[in-house]
Scaffold this motif. Structure first.
Motif, PDB file in Angstrom:
ATOM      1  N   GLY A 215       8.289  14.305  67.137  1.00 20.20           N
ATOM      2  CA  GLY A 215       8.824  14.289  67.856  1.00 20.20           C
ATOM      3  C   GLY A 215       9.299  16.570  68.242  1.00 20.20           C
ATOM      4  O   GLY A 215       9.121  17.004  69.525  1.00 20.20           O
ATOM      5  N   SER A 216       9.043  17.306  67.183  1.00 18.80           N
ATOM      6  CA  SER A 216       9.294  18.686  67.119  1.00 18.80           C
ATOM      7  C   SER A 216       7.920  19.409  68.033  1.00 18.80           C
ATOM      8  O   SER A 216       8.162  20.101  68.502  1.00 18.80           O
ATOM      9  N   ARG A 217       6.966  18.318  67.711  1.00 18.62           N
ATOM     10  CA  ARG A 217       5.092  18.923  67.848  1.00 18.62           C
ATOM     11  C   ARG A 217       5.494  18.827  69.407  1.00 18.62           C
ATOM     12  O   ARG A 217       5.042  19.711  69.933  1.00 18.62           O
ATOM     13  N   VAL A 218       5.850  17.391  70.251  1.00 18.58           N
ATOM     14  CA  VAL A 218       5.633  17.103  71.225  1.00 18.58           C
ATOM     15  C   VAL A 218       6.824  18.298  72.262  1.00 18.58           C
ATOM     16  O   VAL A 218       6.314  18.661  73.276  1.00 18.58           O
ATOM     17  N   VAL A 219       7.585  18.912  71.782  1.00 19.09           N
ATOM     18  CA  VAL A 219       9.021  19.502  72.244  1.00 19.09           C
ATOM     19  C   VAL A 219       7.924  21.342  72.454  1.00 19.09           C
ATOM     20  O   VAL A 219       7.941  21.760  73.743  1.00 19.09           O
ATOM     21  N   ASP A 220       7.365  21.111  71.075  1.00 20.20           N
ATOM     22  CA  ASP A 220       6.444  22.300  71.110  1.00 20.20           C
ATOM     23  C   ASP A 220       5.593  22.475  72.337  1.00 20.20           C
ATOM     24  O   ASP A 220       4.949  23.803  73.074  1.00 20.20           O
ATOM     25  N   PHE A 221       4.996  21.149  71.849  1.00 21.84           N
ATOM     26  CA  PHE A 221       3.610  21.538  73.080  1.00 21.84           C
ATOM     27  C   PHE A 221       4.322  21.545  74.593  1.00 21.84           C
ATOM     28  O   PHE A 221       3.445  22.369  75.352  1.00 21.84           O
ATOM     29  N   VAL A 222       4.940  21.144  75.014  1.00 21.30           N
ATOM     30  CA  VAL A 222       5.696  21.062  76.295  1.00 21.30           C
ATOM     31  C   VAL A 222       5.764  22.947  76.394  1.00 21.30           C
ATOM     32  O   VAL A 222       6.066  23.036  77.779  1.00 21.30           O
ATOM     33  N   ASN A 223       6.257  23.378  75.664  1.00 18.57           N
ATOM     34  CA  ASN A 223       6.600  24.967  75.736  1.00 18.57           C
ATOM     35  C   ASN A 223       5.488  26.270  75.966  1.00 18.57           C
ATOM     36  O   ASN A 223       5.714  26.853  75.898  1.00 18.57           O
ATOM     37  N   GLN A 224       4.700  25.155  75.478  1.00 19.59           N
ATOM     38  CA  GLN A 224       3.252  26.212  74.675  1.00 19.59           C
ATOM     39  C   GLN A 224       2.442  26.143  76.134  1.00 19.59           C
ATOM     40  O   GLN A 224       2.460  26.064  77.682  1.00 19.59           O
ATOM     41  N   ASP A 225       1.496  26.925  76.548  1.00 16.49           N
ATOM     42  CA  ASP A 225       0.629  27.673  77.300  1.00 16.49           C
ATOM     43  C   ASP A 225      -0.777  25.997  77.515  1.00 16.49           C
ATOM     44  O   ASP A 225      -1.251  25.863  76.455  1.00 16.49           O
TER      45      ASP A 225
END
Length: 333
Positions: A215-225
């Motif tokens: 879940g945390s990786r998905v959240v980070d993914f949304v905020n990435q370039d």
């Protein structure tokens, strides 16, 4: 699909009727109602999609092998991806992320969890209902029997007085005998805590150690370039994989056939497990808080007195609630 989920509708009443006696807490009901319905509903959706729809579609050599043969084989055995090609740009460097030419020395990551998802979800749903089932077996419907319908607002005053006298007599003569009954409930609450921790561990092992940070990786993914980011859902639940089928050729030599398979079921799996990640962590946190609250009420009579006063502020006083709390143990409270 809605007809498949229909039988679960009776379990969706998280908030019981205000007049209905309740022998458990709101957090307890989050386990055997909300979580049970969510996990069992996910199980039914995956089962319906997997066994009634196109679970897998493979692109191979149609002249050499029928599609049904390669698709059935790839589904019941396993498919794989190549981690070394996961960073390649799809459409330019590789056909799809995780795919590419493989040799015996190439690192491969096999994916065979998808055929077990319905069974694992079913067992997980049952595990969330077990503590409630145990509690139902041991509580003998004590709350309903003690109240005798006094929880209803509309009742004959003469009948109410008789039932109140019966209740007072019961409490007076059974004073001090409820400890074992109360500790059984505390045990079931602890079972809920143990179960949610166990389910987090099992799910993480089932997904090859990817669930802990999913879940945390998905959240980070949304905020990435968008130009450089890598979808973690695609890494954990790849939608396009490879499969290798071996057979004997006309001359008796072994022939190798590579196929590229589309796992459409993973579109559903990735969303289910993402929701599960957030819900399980929330459920774990709120269950820990409930266990802490239960421990405080168990060891601190003053807290029990304040709880009684908050529940009966219209009818009691500090002196009354303090007196009752001093005289009763945790089970009577």
């Amino acid at each position: 699909m809605l007809s498949v989920l229909g039988p679960l509708s009776s379990q969706t009443k998280l908030f019981a009727s205000r007049n209905k006696p309740r022998g458990d807490s709101f957090v307890f009901r989050l386990h055997y109602r909300t979580t049970f319905v969510f996990v069992m509903g996910s199980c039914l959706m995956v089962t319906a999609t997997q066994y009634l729809g196109d679970k897998i579609s493979c692109l191979g050599d149609k002249d050499a092998l029928p599609d049904t043969v390669i698709e059935t084989f790839c589904f019941i055995s396993s498919t794989f991806t190549l981690p070394s090609t996961s960073d390649g740009q799809a459409g330019l460097e590789v056909a799809h992320k995780g795919l590419g030419p493989s040799t015996p020395d190439t690192e491969t990551k096999y994916h065979n969890y998808y055929m077990w998802v319905p069974y694992v979800l079913f067992l997980q749903a049952i595990s969330f209902y077990v503590p409630h089932w145990i509690w139902k077996m041991v509580q003998t419907d004590k709350v309903n029997n003690v109240l005798q319908g006094l929880n209803y607002l509309i009742i004959n005053q003469e009948e109410r007085k008789k039932k109140e006298d019966i209740m007072v007599d019961y409490l007076y003569y059974q004073w001090g005998t409820h400890t074992a009954w109360a500790m059984k409930y505390v045990f079931c609450e602890l079972l809920n805590l143990v179960n949610i921790v166990l389910q987090l561990v099992i799910t993480n092992q089932f997904l090859g150690g990817e669930f802990t940070t999913y879940g945390s990786r998905v959240v980070d993914f949304v905020n990435q370039d968008p130009q450089s980011r890598t979808d973690p859902m695609y890494e954990v639940f790849p939608r396009i994989t490879k499969c290798t089928f071996h057979r004997y050729g006309p001359s008796g030599s072994i022939e190798r056939h590579d196929a590229m398979c589309v796992l459409s079921i993973n579109i559903l799996n990735e969303k289910i497990y993402l929701t599960m990640w957030f819900w399980f962590l929330f459920l774990l946190a709120i269950t820990i808080l409930m266990v802490i609250y239960r421990a405080i009420t168990l060891f601190f009579p003053a807290v029990r007195s304040k709880v009684i006063l908050s529940r009966a502020y219209r009818y009691g006083s500090h002196e009354t609630t303090d007196f009752v709390s001093e005289k009763c143990n945790f089970g009577d409270w």
